[in-house]
Each structure stands twice: as C-alpha cells, then as structure tokens.
Design an enzyme around this catalytic site. Structure first.
Site, PDB file in Angstrom:
ATOM      1  N   LYS A  49       0.840  -1.203   0.000  1.00  0.00           N
ATOM      2  CA  LYS A  49       0.000   0.000   0.000  1.00  0.00           C
ATOM      3  C   LYS A  49       0.873   1.251   0.000  1.00  0.00           C
ATOM      4  CE  LYS A  49      -3.770  -2.490   2.237  1.00  0.00           C
ATOM      5  NZ  LYS A  49      -4.469  -2.850   3.466  1.00  0.00           N
ATOM      6  N   GLN A  93      -4.930  -1.501   9.765  1.00  0.00           N
ATOM      7  CA  GLN A  93      -4.763  -2.825   9.150  1.00  0.00           C
ATOM      8  C   GLN A  93      -5.368  -3.904  10.057  1.00  0.00           C
ATOM      9  OE1 GLN A  93      -3.296  -3.371   6.024  1.00  0.00           O
ATOM     10  NE2 GLN A  93      -4.023  -5.459   6.274  1.00  0.00           N
ATOM     11  N   ASP A 116     -11.351   2.399   4.373  1.00  0.00           N
ATOM     12  CA  ASP A 116     -11.719   0.982   4.274  1.00  0.00           C
ATOM     13  C   ASP A 116     -13.226   0.767   4.404  1.00  0.00           C
ATOM     14  OD1 ASP A 116      -9.572  -0.568   3.587  1.00  0.00           O
ATOM     15  OD2 ASP A 116      -8.987  -1.081   5.643  1.00  0.00           O
TER      16      ASP A 116
END
Ligand code: NAD
Length: 284
Positions: A49, A93, A116
């Site tokens: 990422k 994450q 997200d």
C-alpha cells in the site's frame, strides 16, 4: 473453451495513472496507516500500500504499535490521526491482535477519513444503498467486472464469505447493480448447489481449491479473492481447472490483488475530496 483471464494488473496500472492525475490536481494528500504487531502478511500488505501511494505521489505515513499495545494506545493514535489536518485517509490494518476490541477501534476512525469503509456509518450507508466510503477490495472487483462488461442486472450472483471487509460489502454492491445475490459461508450446506447456479461467483474465503471445476456453471464469471501463501507462491480459492469451464476468471496473483491496492488509492482521493468540500460527505 478456456476462460478469459481478467487482467487486474493492467487495469490497476490504468487506475493508478488516473489517480496520479488526480493527485497532481489536488496537491498534497496523505494516507495514514496503523499496523499493530508484526504479522508478516499484514506487514506485506502495508508495504504494498505504501509503495503504491509513493508511486502516485500520495504521502503514506506508517504508524506502528507493538503487538501487546493496549486498547487506549490504539484509540489515542486513531484519534490523533482523525484530528490531523494533514491526513486525508486513515486505515487500520486488520486483523488486530486478540486483546484489542477491533470493532471499537474501527468505530473510532472518523467516517470522512475511513478509506476501508469499516466504520458503522459507512457500512450503514452502503447497506442503505447510499455508499460513501466502500472497501477497496469489493470496489476493485466492481471496476474489474465493469471493465469486462460483465452483466449484473438480473443475474444470479453468489458470494462465498461474509466478512465485513470483503463478502458483505461485495454482496451489497452486487445487489445495488440489481443482481440476485446469495451469500454462502462456513456453515452453508451443499455449497455446490449454490455455486452451480451462479452467473457471477465471488470466492472470498482463503481455502485453496475450495471451488472445484464441477462446482462452476459453464460460462460463469469467477472472481477469486482468496489468498493463501504456499511454497509455490500465492494461491486463490479457485481450482485452476475452473478455467476450462468458466467464461471469465481472475488469476491469482494478478487479478483482485492489484485492483484492491489501486482502489485504496482512489478511496484516498475520494477522502481528500470530501475533506476539501469538493464532494459532499453524507450528513447521515
Ligand atoms: P475472513 O476469514 O474474515 O472470512 C472468510 C469467510 O469465509 C468467512 O465469512 C467464512 O464464513 C467463510 N468460509 C470459511 N470457510 C468456508 C468454507 N469451507 N465454505 C464456505 N465459506 C467458508 O477473510 P476475509 O478477510 O474476508 O478474506 C477472505 C480471503 O480473501 C482471504 O484469503 C484473504 O487473504 C483474501 N483477501 C484478498 C484480498 C485481495 O486483495 N486479493 C483482499 C482481502 C482479502
């Protein structure tokens, strides 16, 4: 006839080029990532990422906390990033270490920065058919389906997996495109009965060769989200023999993975637009 392989790598490169143009137009923008612990798979995802951000000119800020971090430490960091005017997007994450209350941490991310789409506000908007921030994996899959002009309206779509990050948002996006959606999961009985009905089959499980050739309808579109690390490299959920009967198939690697990273970059652009007032973030 063998399936057409859906080239996520090539499409992702085009998406990244679009994003680079957006970055040039928007000026400085930043994505902050939070990694708790040292899980090798999570570290690898964070590395990818960050590399993708750098390539398109997005600043990526890597925040790390030890595996034994306390809930308050993680929440304090997330709140600091929420308040930081220099940060457009915040990504925590997952999975988080066991001692942490993951939903509570994800619920701390400011919805406007929640790239997200895991905050209940964004998940709720998607559920209501008014999406704002939506997770990168299902978004990337939708872009891939559109690229190959896969018909969704009225077709039967089967999603295997019901996680908040892949399966559930995927089902919502397919439903929004007027597919008739079935969601299968670990307790589903006679999986093949469902998969054989699918015009579009999305496997997001993490079990190698779960989808055997005799479980797929002739000509179906098969999206392989699963990633299992083996000595031979990355392997998906779909048996390679499925390529003989499917109409379209995403390879692993080179299908959904690159699209996920490219869509995260797009989500960061979207977050920047929301914060700059170029796009209206839903009030609720
Ligand atoms: P998860 O573990 O949270 O969810 C897995 C889902 O599979 C669960 O909903 C479970 O009910 C279902 N399941 C488990 N065993 C099953 C079985 N035998 N039959 C039917 N369903 C079963 O995982 P996740 O985060 O949703 O990720 C799923 C897979 O996708 C993993 O392999 C992950 O590495 C991969 N993934 C890939 C990308 C990408 O960009 N390619 C992105 C995210 C996740």
């Amino acid at each position: 006839m063998a399936a057409t392989l859906m080239d996520g790598r090539a499409l992702a490169a085009r998406v990244r080029a679009e994003v680079a143009e957006d970055v040039a137009a928007l000026g400085e923008l930043a994505l902050a990532t939070v990694l708790v612990g040292d899980d090798p798979a999570s570290e690898a995802y964070i590395r990818h990422k960050h590399a993708a951000c750098r390539e398109v000119g997005i600043e990526a800020v890597d925040h790390r906390l030890p595996a034994d971090a306390a809930q308050e430490d993680v929440v304090r960091l997330v709140r600091r990033l929420n308040d930081d005017a220099g940060v457009d997007g915040v990504l925590v994450q997952t999975p988080l270490p066991e001692q942490l209350d993951e939903p509570a941490v994800l619920g701390e991310v400011a919805p406007i920065k929640d790239v997200d789409g895991l905050h209940p506000f964004n998940a709720g908007l998607l559920f209501l058919g008014r999406p704002a921030h939506v997770g990168a994996t299902p978004l990337g899959i939708m872009r891939l389906l559109a690229e190959y002009s896969i018909r969704l309206r009225g077709v039967r779509a089967v999603v295997i997996g019901r996680s908040p990050i892949v399966g559930k948002p995927m089902a919502m996006l397919l439903l929004a495109e007027h597919a008739t959606v079935t969601v299968c999961h670990s307790r589903t009985q006679d999986l093949a009965r469902h998969t054989l009905d699918a015009d579009v089959l999305v496997a997001a499980v993490g079990v190698t060769a779960l989808i055997a050739p005799d479980m797929v309808k002739q000509g179906a579109t098969v999206i392989d989200v699963g990633i299992t690390r083996t000595d031979a490299g990355l392997v998906g959920d779909v048996d390679p023999g499925v390529a003989e009967s499917a109409g379209y198939l995403t390879p692993v690697p080179g299908g959904v993975g690159p699209m996920t990273v490219a869509s995260l970059l797009q989500n960061t652009i979207k977050a920047a637009r929301y914060r700059r007032g170029e796009l209206a973030f839903p009030a609720g």
